[in-house]
Design a protein around this motif. Sequence first.
Motif, PDB file in Angstrom:
ATOM      1  N   UNK A  32      -4.068   5.429  15.830  1.00  0.00           N
ATOM      2  CA  UNK A  32      -4.107   4.137  16.178  1.00  0.00           C
ATOM      3  C   UNK A  32      -4.936   3.923  17.473  1.00  0.00           C
ATOM      4  N   UNK A  33      -4.606   5.097  18.399  1.00  0.00           N
ATOM      5  CA  UNK A  33      -5.352   5.075  19.699  1.00  0.00           C
ATOM      6  C   UNK A  33      -6.748   5.615  19.609  1.00  0.00           C
ATOM      7  N   UNK A  34      -6.921   6.643  18.826  1.00  0.00           N
ATOM      8  CA  UNK A  34      -8.226   7.459  18.804  1.00  0.00           C
ATOM      9  C   UNK A  34      -9.229   6.953  17.671  1.00  0.00           C
ATOM     10  N   UNK A  35      -8.544   6.535  16.497  1.00  0.00           N
ATOM     11  CA  UNK A  35      -9.356   6.503  15.308  1.00  0.00           C
ATOM     12  C   UNK A  35      -9.493   7.790  14.648  1.00  0.00           C
ATOM     13  N   UNK A  36      -9.015   9.008  15.136  1.00  0.00           N
ATOM     14  CA  UNK A  36      -9.367  10.328  14.303  1.00  0.00           C
ATOM     15  C   UNK A  36      -8.765  10.094  13.052  1.00  0.00           C
ATOM     16  N   UNK A  37      -9.593   9.961  12.036  1.00  0.00           N
ATOM     17  CA  UNK A  37      -8.895   9.766  10.889  1.00  0.00           C
ATOM     18  C   UNK A  37      -8.827  11.202  10.056  1.00  0.00           C
ATOM     19  N   UNK A  38      -9.665  12.156  10.455  1.00  0.00           N
ATOM     20  CA  UNK A  38      -9.589  13.588   9.855  1.00  0.00           C
ATOM     21  C   UNK A  38      -8.168  14.092  10.045  1.00  0.00           C
ATOM     22  N   UNK A  39      -7.738  14.142  11.288  1.00  0.00           N
ATOM     23  CA  UNK A  39      -6.547  14.952  11.518  1.00  0.00           C
ATOM     24  C   UNK A  39      -5.225  13.997  10.605  1.00  0.00           C
ATOM     25  N   UNK A  40      -5.390  12.756  10.578  1.00  0.00           N
ATOM     26  CA  UNK A  40      -4.288  11.887  10.067  1.00  0.00           C
ATOM     27  C   UNK A  40      -4.235  12.173   8.492  1.00  0.00           C
ATOM     28  N   UNK A  41      -5.329  12.391   7.744  1.00  0.00           N
ATOM     29  CA  UNK A  41      -5.455  12.939   6.501  1.00  0.00           C
ATOM     30  C   UNK A  41      -4.662  14.075   6.445  1.00  0.00           C
ATOM     31  N   UNK A  42      -4.911  14.992   7.307  1.00  0.00           N
ATOM     32  CA  UNK A  42      -4.350  16.459   6.848  1.00  0.00           C
ATOM     33  C   UNK A  42      -3.061  16.218   7.233  1.00  0.00           C
ATOM     34  N   UNK A  43      -2.282  15.410   8.211  1.00  0.00           N
ATOM     35  CA  UNK A  43      -0.849  15.381   8.320  1.00  0.00           C
ATOM     36  C   UNK A  43      -0.214  14.600   7.220  1.00  0.00           C
ATOM     37  N   UNK A  44      -0.969  13.619   6.391  1.00  0.00           N
ATOM     38  CA  UNK A  44      -0.540  12.980   5.250  1.00  0.00           C
ATOM     39  C   UNK A  44      -0.282  13.880   4.308  1.00  0.00           C
ATOM     40  N   UNK A  45      -1.327  15.043   4.117  1.00  0.00           N
ATOM     41  CA  UNK A  45      -1.083  15.991   2.964  1.00  0.00           C
ATOM     42  C   UNK A  45       0.146  16.824   3.256  1.00  0.00           C
ATOM     43  N   UNK A  46       0.544  16.908   4.377  1.00  0.00           N
ATOM     44  CA  UNK A  46       1.654  17.994   4.540  1.00  0.00           C
ATOM     45  C   UNK A  46       3.088  17.249   4.533  1.00  0.00           C
ATOM     46  N   UNK A  47       2.927  15.841   3.950  1.00  0.00           N
ATOM     47  CA  UNK A  47       4.373  14.970   3.911  1.00  0.00           C
ATOM     48  C   UNK A  47       4.370  14.361   2.606  1.00  0.00           C
ATOM     49  N   UNK A  48       5.649  14.266   2.223  1.00  0.00           N
ATOM     50  CA  UNK A  48       5.776  13.478   0.833  1.00  0.00           C
ATOM     51  C   UNK A  48       5.507  12.138   0.976  1.00  0.00           C
ATOM     52  N   UNK A  49       4.922  11.453  -0.148  1.00  0.00           N
ATOM     53  CA  UNK A  49       4.552  10.442  -0.115  1.00  0.00           C
ATOM     54  C   UNK A  49       5.682   9.335   0.468  1.00  0.00           C
ATOM     55  N   UNK A  50       6.943   9.321  -0.004  1.00  0.00           N
ATOM     56  CA  UNK A  50       8.037   8.441   0.480  1.00  0.00           C
ATOM     57  C   UNK A  50       8.046   8.641   1.941  1.00  0.00           C
ATOM     58  N   UNK A  75      -3.452   8.993  -4.759  1.00  0.00           N
ATOM     59  CA  UNK A  75      -2.497   9.046  -3.665  1.00  0.00           C
ATOM     60  C   UNK A  75      -2.366   7.589  -2.977  1.00  0.00           C
ATOM     61  N   UNK A  76      -3.250   6.691  -2.721  1.00  0.00           N
ATOM     62  CA  UNK A  76      -3.183   5.628  -2.127  1.00  0.00           C
ATOM     63  C   UNK A  76      -2.134   4.834  -3.155  1.00  0.00           C
ATOM     64  N   UNK A  77      -2.583   4.537  -4.584  1.00  0.00           N
ATOM     65  CA  UNK A  77      -1.529   3.871  -5.225  1.00  0.00           C
ATOM     66  C   UNK A  77      -0.076   4.449  -5.299  1.00  0.00           C
ATOM     67  N   UNK A  78       0.177   5.632  -5.327  1.00  0.00           N
ATOM     68  CA  UNK A  78       1.540   6.263  -5.264  1.00  0.00           C
ATOM     69  C   UNK A  78       2.212   5.744  -4.148  1.00  0.00           C
ATOM     70  N   UNK A  79       1.397   5.999  -2.910  1.00  0.00           N
ATOM     71  CA  UNK A  79       1.931   5.404  -1.408  1.00  0.00           C
ATOM     72  C   UNK A  79       2.162   4.010  -1.454  1.00  0.00           C
ATOM     73  N   UNK A  80       1.397   3.006  -1.888  1.00  0.00           N
ATOM     74  CA  UNK A  80       1.585   1.622  -1.976  1.00  0.00           C
ATOM     75  C   UNK A  80       2.818   1.450  -2.633  1.00  0.00           C
ATOM     76  N   UNK A  81       3.091   2.317  -3.936  1.00  0.00           N
ATOM     77  CA  UNK A  81       4.186   1.866  -4.761  1.00  0.00           C
ATOM     78  C   UNK A  81       5.578   2.245  -3.792  1.00  0.00           C
ATOM     79  N   UNK A  82       5.539   3.139  -2.846  1.00  0.00           N
ATOM     80  CA  UNK A  82       6.610   3.627  -2.215  1.00  0.00           C
ATOM     81  C   UNK A  82       7.041   2.317  -1.054  1.00  0.00           C
ATOM     82  N   UNK A  83       5.997   1.654  -0.591  1.00  0.00           N
ATOM     83  CA  UNK A  83       6.134   0.727   0.374  1.00  0.00           C
ATOM     84  C   UNK A  83       7.166  -0.422  -0.047  1.00  0.00           C
TER      85      UNK A  83
END
Lengths: 469, 469
Positions: A32-50, A75-83
């Motif tokens: 949110x602060x820096x807009x660094x999407x690359x590292x966010x994407x990799x953190x997302x991969x290390x966590x369960x969608x829920x 992945x977007x659809x799976x994640x969206x389903x958990x919201x």
Amino acid sequence: MTNDTLASRAGLETLRLQPENLVLAEAVRAWLDSGDAGSLRSVFQDHHEADVAQVLAALRPQDTLEALRLLEIDVRATLFGYLPPKIQTAVARHMSRRELADIVSAMSHDERADLFKKLDEKERKTLLPALAQAEREDLRKLASYPEGTAGSVMTSDYAALTPDLEVSKALSELRIQAPDSETIYQVFVVDGERRLLGAVSLRDLLLARPGERVGDLMTTTVPRIAADQPREEAARLIARYDLMALPVTDDAGKLVGIVTHDDAMDVQAEEATEDFHRVGTVRNLDASVSEASIFMLYRARIAWLVLLVFGNVFSGLGIAYFEDTIAAHVVLVFFLPLLIGSGGNAGSQSATLMVRALATGDVRFSDWGFVIGREVLVAGLLGFTMALAVSPLGLLRGGVDVALVVAAAMVLIVLMGGLIGISLPFILARFGLDSATASGPLVTSIADAAGVVIYFSIATAVLPFAVTS
Amino acid sequence: MTNDTLASRAGLETLRLQPENLVLAEAVRAWLDSGDAGSLRSVFQDHHEADVAQVLAALRPQDTLEALRLLEIDVRATLFGYLPPKIQTAVARHMSRRELADIVSAMSHDERADLFKKLDEKERKTLLPALAQAEREDLRKLASYPEGTAGSVMTSDYAALTPDLEVSKALSELRIQAPDSETIYQVFVVDGERRLLGAVSLRDLLLARPGERVGDLMTTTVPRIAADQPREEAARLIARYDLMALPVTDDAGKLVGIVTHDDAMDVQAEEATEDFHRVGTVRNLDASVSEASIFMLYRARIAWLVLLVFGNVFSGLGIAYFEDTIAAHVVLVFFLPLLIGSGGNAGSQSATLMVRALATGDVRFSDWGFVIGREVLVAGLLGFTMALAVSPLGLLRGGVDVALVVAAAMVLIVLMGGLIGISLPFILARFGLDSATASGPLVTSIADAAGVVIYFSIATAVLPFAVTS
């Protein structure tokens, strides 16, 4: 940092997180602060969608959407389903029609039907034309089953085979169906008109000899449920038969969907919570306790509270009727809360046992004779023990006469409370009413009024100088 | 017809059956009379093992065993696993050591550990030497986890692969493991020392390209649980992440077992029932309501009943303290049940909401500030509404002064009841006590006593001629 970013960060701050998800929240904050999407994407991969969904649900809908856009459509659809549903609709309102249609197409069929039901008429009309015709019809059909039915929790993305297929062909067919199926481990066997013939497990297909056919391998003793049956019955069948998926059929015996084990678990938990709330005279709380608004909580509680007030008027009237006895023996009032409390407590114990046993199917309506007979013995024993426990107090504060009155009243009141508590669920069930509501305060109110009458009747009869008028 | 057959038939007659299982009972009855095993075997094949087990459980243990002997060892073991624990041990006592060892070897690992725990020391000593050494050790280990832990509900017959395996080799390896694995659909990936590295689904293995390795396909974001964690936490993880199986690890991070979705569903239902009972002040009922004996029910209920009696003594003492006020205004007694009832009811509503929300994880201990703040508003609104509802009654029976006293007392009592109900679960949780017990009667008892004091304090202060002594 913009005000918008601040608002989204504030959402994160108030989020109640499992400790292991702090990393996730930290990464979202950095993005949110820096807009660094690359590292966010990799953190997302290390966590369960829920877990990712839990963190994203705390952001402003626009930011949640921005984060979702970083991910591949599946992945977007799976994640969206958990919201949570409320967040889903809020985020959907920020999507373009095309974007929403893409995510809806990629969601599992039951989850997208749930989303569709939450959209308003106008949003539905925008969404539908963007979908392929088959999806449109599937969506309309799934969304048409009334809330609370097996149809409303089923999904139509099941895997199905015909009985004449050879094992090797069946396995290649399953590979084709796999990406669009909720499960390929439990496969249903249907005829040309989609009538349910049986089921075969992927395990059996894998272990079969090459020449065998699906029809030879399938088991025909498949528990099934009609789409209009209650959803808790579906959950009960899944629990009873240890199923991965329960097939749902229409009036003609055609397979229309499946209820999966994970959805059955959610249904079971939700039904237990509803029963809990009903027993505690809290009705129709359409949200979780943590999310409910003050008005929702007020509305869920006020009706029964007011009703029970007027139930307690009967106890008041009972007391008023025996005013003379009370005036002659004010000491009797000391034992009043204790005696009528015991009747209510014994009653609410019995009702608790009965309501839960009826809900889980442990006890059925036809068992009422046995259950009530046993309660007479149990409540009698309880009453006798309680009478022994309070007798010294009776002697101490009122002498032998009062002790005898209190002891006799205790036995009768506990017996009566137990019988009211055990019978009311059966009586309400007999008249097709909701038996869970029979417990707690309703039983207590009735037992209270009956207790007043029993206590003062005995006192009036036994204490010779009680009648002063 | 022998007397023994009559006894077994009598068991069948009293059996509460699903209508579709009447055929099954009829076939068993015919077999008991005529001994025609062939037709019984074919009827068994047309029914689910859970249903057959329900019917067999109603027979004398010898007859249940005779019926089991008609079946192949795998079916026999499955069926035996579906029998209730008490029946299992009764039937086991009629088996030879060899026969029992055969069935135990063929049972799923968690079910046989459950059976083992139910056997007495002597029976265990007879059984163990008849088993292969690996089975003996597995059995001892599984049976050693304390009741209520994840370890006590896990099974050790999981499928596991190493990360270096190629897909085709992995699939043949799974075919070998399949007959002895509870599930091959969720496969766990371990290193040479059985440390859990990740998980891979059979679906992904089937869809993978031939050259790929298990390590490339596996996901490493696998929820897991330590064997000594509570079993309800395992069920919660399975529900939250929609898992088919949850891996259980030991202190060193080594895979020791899995909890499967069907067992998680049973755990979830049992925990909900226990919470229900605790809220209704019924403790440790070690059987289902339909099976519990009179003494078991008595024991589960008496302690809290007696305890609550003495809780109600405080209300009695409160009343005794205000005897003068009561004597001067006997009309006040009419409103007593109604006012203190309302406090108790509001309190038990709040407690119900809180206990369930804490049990499902919807609300956490750290949320107490928010939750209590919101309750002040909700209970305030509720109290105000209730005061309006009873004011006419106050006017009617006691005039303006009494109506004012009753209305003011109502607002305060409902507010106080709500706060007690919402706080008690948090306070008990803070001290590591069981929060479920905080609900219902305990809250009611405290709210009653507080209500008496509030009501008569206001009356004594407001009604000028109240002080007569």
